[in-house]
Scaffold this active site. Structure first.
Site, mmCIF file in Angstrom:
data_model
loop_
_atom_site.group_PDB
_atom_site.id
_atom_site.type_symbol
_atom_site.label_atom_id
_atom_site.label_comp_id
_atom_site.label_asym_id
_atom_site.label_seq_id
_atom_site.Cartn_x
_atom_site.Cartn_y
_atom_site.Cartn_z
ATOM 1 N N SER A 82 7.918 58.916 -31.901
ATOM 2 C CA SER A 82 9.325 58.755 -31.535
ATOM 3 C C SER A 82 10.060 57.829 -32.508
ATOM 4 C CB SER A 82 9.408 58.167 -30.124
ATOM 5 O OG SER A 82 8.580 57.030 -30.045
ATOM 6 N N THR A 181 11.701 54.768 -28.126
ATOM 7 C CA THR A 181 12.361 53.985 -29.181
ATOM 8 C C THR A 181 11.834 52.565 -29.166
ATOM 9 O OG1 THR A 181 14.381 55.258 -28.968
ATOM 10 C CG2 THR A 181 14.625 53.024 -29.838
ATOM 11 N N THR A 199 14.403 54.536 -34.312
ATOM 12 C CA THR A 199 13.961 55.717 -33.564
ATOM 13 C C THR A 199 14.126 57.008 -34.368
ATOM 14 O OG1 THR A 199 14.229 56.828 -31.415
ATOM 15 C CG2 THR A 199 16.229 56.247 -32.558
ATOM 16 N N ARG A 209 22.679 65.442 -34.489
ATOM 17 C CA ARG A 209 22.755 64.543 -33.325
ATOM 18 C C ARG A 209 22.393 63.101 -33.714
ATOM 19 N NH1 ARG A 209 19.185 60.956 -30.202
ATOM 20 N NH2 ARG A 209 19.861 61.039 -28.040
ATOM 21 N N VAL A 210 23.197 62.175 -33.232
ATOM 22 C CA VAL A 210 22.907 60.743 -33.395
ATOM 23 C C VAL A 210 22.847 60.147 -31.999
ATOM 24 C CG1 VAL A 210 23.876 58.557 -34.226
ATOM 25 C CG2 VAL A 210 24.002 60.593 -35.678
ATOM 26 N N GLY A 211 21.873 59.283 -31.760
ATOM 27 C CA GLY A 211 21.736 58.668 -30.440
ATOM 28 C C GLY A 211 22.384 57.304 -30.357
ATOM 29 N N ASP A 212 21.918 56.509 -29.412
ATOM 30 C CA ASP A 212 22.503 55.181 -29.185
ATOM 31 C C ASP A 212 21.960 54.123 -30.158
ATOM 32 O OD1 ASP A 212 19.976 55.564 -27.885
ATOM 33 O OD2 ASP A 212 20.278 53.696 -26.783
ATOM 34 N N THR A 232 16.294 51.369 -24.654
ATOM 35 C CA THR A 232 15.508 52.559 -24.966
ATOM 36 C C THR A 232 15.787 53.570 -23.856
ATOM 37 O OG1 THR A 232 13.271 53.450 -25.276
ATOM 38 C CG2 THR A 232 13.460 51.549 -23.835
ATOM 39 N N GLY A 233 15.776 54.838 -24.195
ATOM 40 C CA GLY A 233 16.071 55.836 -23.176
ATOM 41 C C GLY A 233 16.997 56.905 -23.712
ATOM 42 N N GLY A 235 19.755 58.481 -25.166
ATOM 43 C CA GLY A 235 20.879 57.952 -25.932
ATOM 44 C C GLY A 235 22.233 58.425 -25.456
HETATM 45 N N1 GLY Z 1 17.420 56.087 -27.378
HETATM 46 C C1 GLY Z 1 17.117 56.861 -28.490
HETATM 47 C C2 GLY Z 1 17.873 58.100 -28.590
HETATM 48 O O1 GLY Z 1 18.290 58.666 -27.596
HETATM 49 O O2 GLY Z 1 18.083 58.551 -29.697
#
Ligand code: GLY
Length: 320
Positions: A82, A181, A199, A209-212, A232-233, A235
């Site tokens: 991950s 993450t 991550t 796609r970009v996460g948090d 973590t989780g 995004g």
């Molecule tokens: N928390 C990581 C993601 O969703 O990319």
């Protein structure tokens, strides 16, 4: 040099606007014992990351050096699917990475959607220290990394490629939650806080796609006068409630790190109108070295290390 330029810009804006700013005075309890050094990381790969972070401090490194070195262990580990090398790819089979870092001065750097660079956390630090920007994304981030001595590397391991092929054959259109993450917070002997998050994001996500994780305030926030938090989780949910910033602000109001994490997880749940199943978890550390953690679903673990200790702790969760 770069930091003083940033401070100058910040001060300049306030002075030229002529604003009467509200007081941000922080009441520090001088009698409270501060537990330091302290390193806290998400998930069980946090144990190794903590070990390296503590070693970095013992070798004279700062909290910032510690978190950079700490989370690089997960980026380098092909078994951690991950984060970094060995991370599960997007729907096209490309490994794309997000990372962010923040220091005790409030400086921040991040990279989003970077490909073929093994240690995005170190690129994020370079963005913070060597540019006037906070975030670089995509090909621009990669070109910046290459100019700064990073190498192009294939990040798709045999195991990750096999998993992706199975997913492709399943004709699934959905990404898969892959929420391990790594986020790490360090409070060093000087009493300075820093944090880092890195991550490969959701497995088999839509390309682009970009996460948090690279969003300052969502997956990471540090205010040296108050504390720091990491996420973590899922995004898509974490970035809509800016939980790390929220946690630091709740600690500023007097919440303990535990209470603040619980508040942020409840906020995520209350905004989840579809009642989907996903994980959302936070860790937090305040200026005194008190630690908090809370997750939406059971199963989240975090690692806490001091000078001679390093242990994995099961987090309490909102859903049972
Ligand atoms: N928390 C990581 C993601 O969703 O990319």
């Amino acid at each position: 040099m770069k930091s003083s330029r940033r401070n100058f810009i910040k001060t300049g804006v306030i002075v030229s606007a002529g604003l009467a700013l509200p007081s941000c005075e922080v009441k520090v309890d001088e009698k409270k014992v501060v537990k330091k050094p302290l390193v806290v990381s998400t998930w069980n790969h946090g144990l190794k990351a903590n070990e390296v972070a503590i070693e970095t401090l013992q070798n004279g490194g700062s909290a910032l050096d510690a978190v950079e070195a700490g989370v690089r262990t997960a980026e380098d580990d092909p078994e951690t699917n991950s984060v970094g090398y060995g991370g599960l790819p997007d729907a096209n089979g490309d490994v794309t990475l997000d990372a962010s870092i923040m220091d005790h001065l409030g400086n921040a750097g991040s990279v989003a959607y970077i490909k073929n660079i093994k240690n995005p956390i170190s690129v994020a630090r370079k963005v913070m220290e060597e540019t006037p920007h906070v975030m670089l994304a995509g090909d621009g981030a990669k070109q910046f990394a290459l100019k700064n001595g990073f190498k192009v590397e294939n990040l798709l391991t045999e195991n990750s490629r096999k998993s992706w092929e199975i997913w492709k054959k399943s004709n699934s259109n959905s990404p898969e939650e892959n929420h391990d993450t790594i986020g790490q917070i360090c409070l060093d002997e000087e009493g300075n806080l820093s944090g880092a998050v890195t991550t490969s994001g959701l497995a088999y996500k839509i390309p682009g796609r970009v996460g948090d994780s690279p969003i300052i305030g969502a997956a990471l926030f540090v205010d040296n006068e108050i504390g720091a938090a990491c996420a973590t989780g899922m995004g898509e949910w974490m970035m809509k409630t800016l939980g790390s910033f929220l946690i630091v602000e709740k600690m500023r109001e007097g919440f303990s790190p535990q209470e603040a994490c619980e508040f942020a997880v409840s906020r995520v749940k209350s905004k989840n109108y579809n009642n989907e199943y996903f994980q959302a978890a936070y860790i937090a550390v305040n200026k005194y070295g008190e630690v908090g953690s809370y997750s939406l679903q059971p199963g989240f673990e975090y690692a806490v290390a001091g000078k001679n200790t390093n242990e994995l702790i099961k987090s309490r969760s909102l859903n049972k």
